[in-house]
Design a protein around this motif. Sequence first.
Motif, PDB file in Angstrom:
ATOM      1  N   ASN A 199     124.479  37.815 -54.676  1.00 10.96           N
ATOM      2  CA  ASN A 199     124.461  37.485 -56.108  1.00 10.96           C
ATOM      3  C   ASN A 199     125.856  37.250 -56.685  1.00 10.96           C
ATOM      4  OD1 ASN A 199     121.701  37.744 -56.019  1.00 10.96           O
ATOM      5  ND2 ASN A 199     121.648  39.787 -56.927  1.00 10.96           N
ATOM      6  N   GLU A 230     121.901  42.195 -51.402  1.00 13.90           N
ATOM      7  CA  GLU A 230     121.567  41.410 -52.592  1.00 13.90           C
ATOM      8  C   GLU A 230     122.773  41.267 -53.511  1.00 13.90           C
ATOM      9  OE1 GLU A 230     116.793  42.502 -52.942  1.00 13.90           O
ATOM     10  OE2 GLU A 230     118.247  43.419 -54.297  1.00 13.90           O
ATOM     11  N   GLN A 231     123.510  42.353 -53.701  1.00  8.66           N
ATOM     12  CA  GLN A 231     124.688  42.312 -54.571  1.00  8.66           C
ATOM     13  C   GLN A 231     125.747  41.360 -54.029  1.00  8.66           C
ATOM     14  OE1 GLN A 231     125.730  46.468 -54.747  1.00  8.66           O
ATOM     15  NE2 GLN A 231     124.417  46.879 -56.525  1.00  8.66           N
ATOM     16  N   LYS A 268     117.561  32.266 -55.155  1.00  7.35           N
ATOM     17  CA  LYS A 268     117.403  31.369 -56.296  1.00  7.35           C
ATOM     18  C   LYS A 268     118.778  30.854 -56.679  1.00  7.35           C
ATOM     19  CE  LYS A 268     115.690  31.032 -61.045  1.00  7.35           C
ATOM     20  NZ  LYS A 268     115.136  31.765 -62.221  1.00  7.35           N
ATOM     21  N   GLU A 299     122.043  32.415 -58.389  1.00  3.48           N
ATOM     22  CA  GLU A 299     121.643  33.129 -59.605  1.00  3.48           C
ATOM     23  C   GLU A 299     121.055  34.492 -59.279  1.00  3.48           C
ATOM     24  OE1 GLU A 299     118.270  32.661 -63.114  1.00  3.48           O
ATOM     25  OE2 GLU A 299     119.267  30.857 -62.352  1.00  3.48           O
ATOM     26  N   ASP A 300     120.213  34.554 -58.244  1.00  2.00           N
ATOM     27  CA  ASP A 300     119.559  35.817 -57.906  1.00  2.00           C
ATOM     28  C   ASP A 300     119.066  35.754 -56.466  1.00  2.00           C
ATOM     29  OD1 ASP A 300     118.661  38.387 -58.361  1.00  2.00           O
ATOM     30  OD2 ASP A 300     116.714  37.757 -59.106  1.00  2.00           O
ATOM     31  N   SER A 301     118.846  36.909 -55.862  1.00  2.00           N
ATOM     32  CA  SER A 301     118.324  36.963 -54.495  1.00  2.00           C
ATOM     33  C   SER A 301     117.465  38.207 -54.316  1.00  2.00           C
ATOM     34  CB  SER A 301     119.464  36.964 -53.476  1.00  2.00           C
ATOM     35  OG  SER A 301     120.245  38.144 -53.610  1.00  2.00           O
ATOM     36  N   GLU A 302     116.565  38.118 -53.363  1.00  2.00           N
ATOM     37  CA  GLU A 302     115.725  39.264 -52.991  1.00  2.00           C
ATOM     38  C   GLU A 302     115.738  39.376 -51.469  1.00  2.00           C
ATOM     39  OE1 GLU A 302     111.095  40.901 -53.339  1.00  2.00           O
ATOM     40  OE2 GLU A 302     111.668  38.957 -54.189  1.00  2.00           O
TER      41      GLU A 302
END
Length: 241
Positions: free
Chosen positions: A83, A79-80, A106, A89-92
């Motif tokens: 990102n 994730e880091q 995202k 913008e963001d991830s999961e």
Amino acid sequence: MRRNWLLNIQLIAIFGLVIFLYSFTSKRNEQRKISKPKIEFLNAESPFVTHEMVNNLLKEKFGGASTIKKENLDLKSIEQTLNKHSLIEDSEVYVSVDGKLKTVVKQKSPIARVFNNNTSFYIDYEGGKMPLSTNFSARVPLVYGQIDTAKNKGFVSLLQMIYNDDFLKKNIIGMQIQEDGSIIMKNRNYGYDIIFGRTIHMERKFNNYKAFFQKAVQDTLIGSYKSINLKFTTQVVCTKE
């Protein structure tokens, strides 16, 4: 008595077998390699980032998802890595029960495109600098002039108001930032200048403009105006050609 003893031995043996099978299965499950990741984009209507780009990020960092053993998988690190990408913008990231690596991405949301000499970039919804993408071009207002002003909170709030309003988002296509920080906007379908002034009383100014626009369209006079001045919050001052 003997019968109970045999029964206890059988129960112990069954229990031991269950533990062995569970440990064996868990060990094999941990050593399984992760299958090709399934990637989902939350705002897929603006494809700045592609599946290939996400896969390449995984390959550069981890050698590709298919080479990662489940026991060595560090979801937070993945994730880091995602990102840090300038368009994300963001991830999961998580692993499904069938061993598939799933990634929800995202992308950043651009709210304006800045032109500064020979360079150009987006301003994202949070006010950050966002690079252009070779995959997709966003239809957002074009910004020229004193670009340093584009970084202040008032101007970002102005862009957010335009982005969040269906009417303004459709009609405001560009703006020029003057040396004193005041702003002149352009409408999509008409040639007049919208003299907005500084980024104060913004909601009232936009409400005045909407009311003016609705009446001017009905009166069929809107095409005859040279400028629409919104600086005076109690009235709209128009200049004709």
